[in-house]
Design a protein around this motif. Structure first.
Motif, PDB file in Angstrom:
ATOM      1  N   VAL A  74     -13.718  28.206   5.992  1.00  0.00           N
ATOM      2  CA  VAL A  74     -13.925  26.604   6.460  1.00  0.00           C
ATOM      3  C   VAL A  74     -12.979  26.171   5.616  1.00  0.00           C
ATOM      4  O   VAL A  74     -12.590  26.198   4.470  1.00  0.00           O
ATOM      5  N   TRP A  75     -11.993  25.566   6.648  1.00  0.00           N
ATOM      6  CA  TRP A  75     -10.575  24.884   5.919  1.00  0.00           C
ATOM      7  C   TRP A  75     -10.565  23.270   5.865  1.00  0.00           C
ATOM      8  O   TRP A  75     -11.384  22.774   6.805  1.00  0.00           O
ATOM      9  N   GLY A  76     -10.061  22.844   4.918  1.00  0.00           N
ATOM     10  CA  GLY A  76      -9.725  21.504   4.836  1.00  0.00           C
ATOM     11  C   GLY A  76      -8.669  21.247   4.939  1.00  0.00           C
ATOM     12  O   GLY A  76      -7.402  21.996   4.659  1.00  0.00           O
ATOM     13  N   LYS A 107       0.842  -1.227  -0.132  1.00  0.00           N
ATOM     14  CA  LYS A 107      -0.151  -0.155   0.078  1.00  0.00           C
ATOM     15  C   LYS A 107       0.900   1.189   0.242  1.00  0.00           C
ATOM     16  O   LYS A 107       2.034   1.343   0.571  1.00  0.00           O
ATOM     17  N   SER A 108       0.485   2.097  -0.594  1.00  0.00           N
ATOM     18  CA  SER A 108       1.101   3.402  -0.585  1.00  0.00           C
ATOM     19  C   SER A 108       0.372   4.616  -0.002  1.00  0.00           C
ATOM     20  O   SER A 108      -1.010   4.431   0.024  1.00  0.00           O
ATOM     21  N   LYS A 109       1.067   5.461   0.580  1.00  0.00           N
ATOM     22  CA  LYS A 109       0.224   6.629   1.666  1.00  0.00           C
ATOM     23  C   LYS A 109      -0.372   7.484   0.351  1.00  0.00           C
ATOM     24  O   LYS A 109      -0.001   7.705  -0.816  1.00  0.00           O
ATOM     25  N   THR A 110      -1.557   7.969   0.784  1.00  0.00           N
ATOM     26  CA  THR A 110      -2.190   8.872  -0.043  1.00  0.00           C
ATOM     27  C   THR A 110      -2.770  10.182   0.750  1.00  0.00           C
ATOM     28  O   THR A 110      -2.861  10.106   2.041  1.00  0.00           O
ATOM     29  N   TRP A 111      -3.097  11.264   0.150  1.00  0.00           N
ATOM     30  CA  TRP A 111      -3.271  12.523   0.913  1.00  0.00           C
ATOM     31  C   TRP A 111      -5.044  11.933   1.137  1.00  0.00           C
ATOM     32  O   TRP A 111      -5.930  12.110   0.475  1.00  0.00           O
ATOM     33  N   GLN A 112      -5.249  12.141   2.679  1.00  0.00           N
ATOM     34  CA  GLN A 112      -6.467  11.701   3.060  1.00  0.00           C
ATOM     35  C   GLN A 112      -7.065  12.807   3.965  1.00  0.00           C
ATOM     36  O   GLN A 112      -6.354  13.493   4.803  1.00  0.00           O
ATOM     37  N   HIS A 113      -8.199  12.808   3.704  1.00  0.00           N
ATOM     38  CA  HIS A 113      -9.104  14.200   4.580  1.00  0.00           C
ATOM     39  C   HIS A 113      -9.054  13.727   6.026  1.00  0.00           C
ATOM     40  O   HIS A 113      -9.231  12.919   6.385  1.00  0.00           O
ATOM     41  N   GLU A 114      -8.502  14.669   6.793  1.00  0.00           N
ATOM     42  CA  GLU A 114      -8.251  14.434   8.322  1.00  0.00           C
ATOM     43  C   GLU A 114      -9.418  15.321   9.072  1.00  0.00           C
ATOM     44  O   GLU A 114     -10.177  14.762  10.008  1.00  0.00           O
ATOM     45  N   ILE A 115      -9.705  16.572   8.602  1.00  0.00           N
ATOM     46  CA  ILE A 115     -10.935  17.243   9.292  1.00  0.00           C
ATOM     47  C   ILE A 115     -11.032  18.677   8.800  1.00  0.00           C
ATOM     48  O   ILE A 115     -10.224  19.067   7.845  1.00  0.00           O
ATOM     49  N   THR A 116     -12.460  18.877   8.785  1.00  0.00           N
ATOM     50  CA  THR A 116     -12.682  20.296   8.352  1.00  0.00           C
ATOM     51  C   THR A 116     -12.775  21.294   9.400  1.00  0.00           C
ATOM     52  O   THR A 116     -13.612  20.753  10.483  1.00  0.00           O
ATOM     53  N   PHE A 135       1.369  18.441   6.529  1.00  0.00           N
ATOM     54  CA  PHE A 135      -0.147  18.516   5.948  1.00  0.00           C
ATOM     55  C   PHE A 135      -0.344  19.541   4.887  1.00  0.00           C
ATOM     56  O   PHE A 135       0.317  20.132   4.541  1.00  0.00           O
ATOM     57  N   ALA A 136      -1.535  19.211   4.397  1.00  0.00           N
ATOM     58  CA  ALA A 136      -2.205  19.982   3.202  1.00  0.00           C
ATOM     59  C   ALA A 136      -3.450  20.451   3.952  1.00  0.00           C
ATOM     60  O   ALA A 136      -4.146  20.229   4.506  1.00  0.00           O
ATOM     61  N   ALA A 137      -3.349  21.971   3.275  1.00  0.00           N
ATOM     62  CA  ALA A 137      -4.706  22.654   3.655  1.00  0.00           C
ATOM     63  C   ALA A 137      -5.212  23.728   2.836  1.00  0.00           C
ATOM     64  O   ALA A 137      -4.152  24.362   2.191  1.00  0.00           O
ATOM     65  N   GLY A 138      -6.491  24.197   2.805  1.00  0.00           N
ATOM     66  CA  GLY A 138      -6.822  25.100   2.196  1.00  0.00           C
ATOM     67  C   GLY A 138      -8.094  25.600   2.435  1.00  0.00           C
ATOM     68  O   GLY A 138      -8.730  24.745   3.344  1.00  0.00           O
ATOM     69  N   GLU A 139      -8.802  26.345   1.939  1.00  0.00           N
ATOM     70  CA  GLU A 139     -10.175  27.005   2.352  1.00  0.00           C
ATOM     71  C   GLU A 139     -11.254  26.279   1.474  1.00  0.00           C
ATOM     72  O   GLU A 139     -11.071  26.472   0.142  1.00  0.00           O
ATOM     73  N   PHE A 140     -12.145  25.636   1.963  1.00  0.00           N
ATOM     74  CA  PHE A 140     -13.330  25.139   0.953  1.00  0.00           C
ATOM     75  C   PHE A 140     -14.153  26.244   0.772  1.00  0.00           C
ATOM     76  O   PHE A 140     -14.835  26.301  -0.458  1.00  0.00           O
ATOM     77  N   SER A 141     -14.458  27.087   1.810  1.00  0.00           N
ATOM     78  CA  SER A 141     -15.104  28.333   1.707  1.00  0.00           C
ATOM     79  C   SER A 141     -14.671  29.349   2.450  1.00  0.00           C
ATOM     80  O   SER A 141     -13.856  29.106   3.432  1.00  0.00           O
ATOM     81  N   ASN A 142     -15.223  30.670   2.510  1.00  0.00           N
ATOM     82  CA  ASN A 142     -14.878  31.549   3.457  1.00  0.00           C
ATOM     83  C   ASN A 142     -14.747  30.972   4.801  1.00  0.00           C
ATOM     84  O   ASN A 142     -15.592  30.705   5.455  1.00  0.00           O
TER      85      ASN A 142
END
Length: 83
Positions: A75-77, A5-14, A66-73
């Motif tokens: 609100v971060w993923g 198995k290889s590592k993938t970027w998975q959603h942790e929290i919003t 980690f990777a992060a960005g705004e889904f909307s104003n």
């Protein structure tokens, strides 16, 4: 035959701007350092694709990525590379 198995970027929290617990702490209370890399991720709710920057942060002497960005104003993923 073993399948690796290889590592993938998975959603942790919003979470909300300024108040999101990641790695056991409010991630907004720490300085994020950009790696200059980006990753394509998918919003877990609306399935929209985003390109989020990858950051590192040092918490209690340990570096986390980690990777992060705004889904909307305001609100971060947040995404973590894991199996």
């Amino acid at each position: 035959m073993k399948i690796k198995k290889s590592k993938t970027w998975q959603h942790e929290i919003t979470g909300f701007d300024g108040n999101t617990i990641l790695f056991g702490v409010n991630i907004f209370a720490y300085k994020w350092k950009s790696t200059g890399r980006h990753v394509k991720v998918c919003d877990p709710l609306y399935k929209q694709e985003y390109s989020f920057p990858i950051y590192t942060v040092v918490i209690d002497g340990q570096e986390h990525e980690f990777a992060a960005g705004e889904f909307s104003n305001c609100v971060w993923g947040f995404y973590i590379l894991k199996y």
